[in-house]
Scaffold this motif. Structure first.
Motif, PDB file in Angstrom:
ATOM      1  N   LEU A 197     -13.634  11.302-111.170  1.00 39.64           N
ATOM      2  CA  LEU A 197     -13.023  12.209-110.201  1.00 39.64           C
ATOM      3  C   LEU A 197     -13.896  12.430-108.973  1.00 39.64           C
ATOM      4  CD1 LEU A 197     -10.616  13.986-109.526  1.00 39.64           C
ATOM      5  CD2 LEU A 197     -11.708  15.856-110.783  1.00 39.64           C
ATOM      6  N   THR A 198     -15.198  12.498-109.164  1.00 39.18           N
ATOM      7  CA  THR A 198     -16.098  12.736-108.035  1.00 39.18           C
ATOM      8  C   THR A 198     -15.966  11.645-106.983  1.00 39.18           C
ATOM      9  OG1 THR A 198     -17.699  13.906-109.433  1.00 39.18           O
ATOM     10  CG2 THR A 198     -18.499  13.042-107.346  1.00 39.18           C
ATOM     11  N   ALA A 199     -15.899  10.391-107.437  1.00 41.23           N
ATOM     12  CA  ALA A 199     -15.763   9.279-106.496  1.00 41.23           C
ATOM     13  C   ALA A 199     -14.386   9.280-105.836  1.00 41.23           C
ATOM     14  CB  ALA A 199     -15.996   7.957-107.211  1.00 41.23           C
ATOM     15  N   LEU A 200     -13.354   9.569-106.608  1.00 44.92           N
ATOM     16  CA  LEU A 200     -11.997   9.560-106.074  1.00 44.92           C
ATOM     17  C   LEU A 200     -11.799  10.654-105.023  1.00 44.92           C
ATOM     18  CD1 LEU A 200     -10.016   9.046-109.405  1.00 44.92           C
ATOM     19  CD2 LEU A 200     -10.275   7.359-107.578  1.00 44.92           C
ATOM     20  N   SER A 201     -12.446  11.781-105.230  1.00 41.00           N
ATOM     21  CA  SER A 201     -12.267  12.922-104.320  1.00 41.00           C
ATOM     22  C   SER A 201     -13.399  13.058-103.309  1.00 41.00           C
ATOM     23  CB  SER A 201     -12.132  14.217-105.124  1.00 41.00           C
ATOM     24  OG  SER A 201     -13.289  14.455-105.907  1.00 41.00           O
ATOM     25  N   ASP A 202     -14.081  11.957-103.042  1.00 32.87           N
ATOM     26  CA  ASP A 202     -15.143  11.946-102.027  1.00 32.87           C
ATOM     27  C   ASP A 202     -14.513  11.607-100.674  1.00 32.87           C
ATOM     28  OD1 ASP A 202     -17.282  11.551-100.369  1.00 32.87           O
ATOM     29  OD2 ASP A 202     -18.235   9.996-101.595  1.00 32.87           O
TER      30      ASP A 202
END
Length: 224
Positions: A197-202
């Protein structure tokens, strides 16, 4: 270098801006003619009716959105990335194609019983199906929770369709940041393992970058 828009394109562009600013019912062909310094008969010659102009707006707008998503899906393979990309793209439309986006979204129910418009709006249904298929694919592959993909699609698609009522392209948060916030909330509720999720929502990450690139690629292809 692209040439100046022709008279017909200029009329349609002005119509779209008027619909975005005033709404379809309050858009008047006489006002458009006066603004462009031409006769109302010239507009009627090119389009026939105001309803035909709305049909062309919807057809052109949603056809282009489908082309962009097809290019994006060639670059991104996972259901989570594709769904995140669709969310980012929906926010970017509010900036890159603002008048057409507002006009299309606010007047979605216009000409509801018109057979020609119903056929054109299959493009919009195709985009919804693309989203639903990715949610279903994510469920089947064990990436997403077992939710009702049809209802989830309506929730996501519906919230994005109403962004024109509140989104400010010059607001405190950039479009990429707004998109990232939507992705965080949406994918956070679907992902079984939130590790990605962290990468997707960066907002500076791979997915929004690819969306920007593909939108520009699709726009260049359509102009070529």
């Amino acid at each position: 270098m692209a040439g100046r828009p022709g008279r017909r394109d200029l009329i349609l562009e002005t119509f779209i801006r008027h619909v975005a600013e005033r709404g379809y019912d309050q858009t008047n062909l006489g006002d458009i003619a006066n603004e462009l310094g031409m006769s109302k008969g010239t507009i009627v010659h090119h389009f026939g009716t105001k309803a035909q102009m709305l049909r062309e707006l919807e057809d052109n707008y949603m056809s282009q959105r489908k082309r962009e998503l097809e290019v994006i899906f060639e670059r991104l393979q996972s259901p989570a990335e594709r769904l995140a990309a669709m969310i980012y793209a929906a926010i970017f439309y509010q900036v890159e194609y603002r008048d057409a986006t507002i006009a299309s979204q606010r007047e979605f129910v216009q000409l509801a019983g018109d057979p020609e418009m119903l056929k054109i709006r299959e493009h919009r249904s195709d985009v919804q199906r693309m989203m639903q298929q990715e949610i279903r694919s994510g469920i089947d592959s064990g990436v997403f929770r077992d939710v009702d993909e049809g209802l989830a699609t309506l929730q996501i698609f519906g919230s994005l369709q109403w962004m024109w009522t509140w989104f400010n392209p010059k607001g405190r948060r950039t479009p990429d940041e707004v998109g990232a916030a939507f992705v965080d909330l949406t994918l956070g509720g679907l992902l079984i393992d939130r590790f990605t999720l962290t990468a997707l929502s960066d907002p500076t990450g791979r997915v929004p970058k690819i969306v920007h690139e593909c939108m520009h690629e699709a726009a260049s292809a359509s102009q070529g």
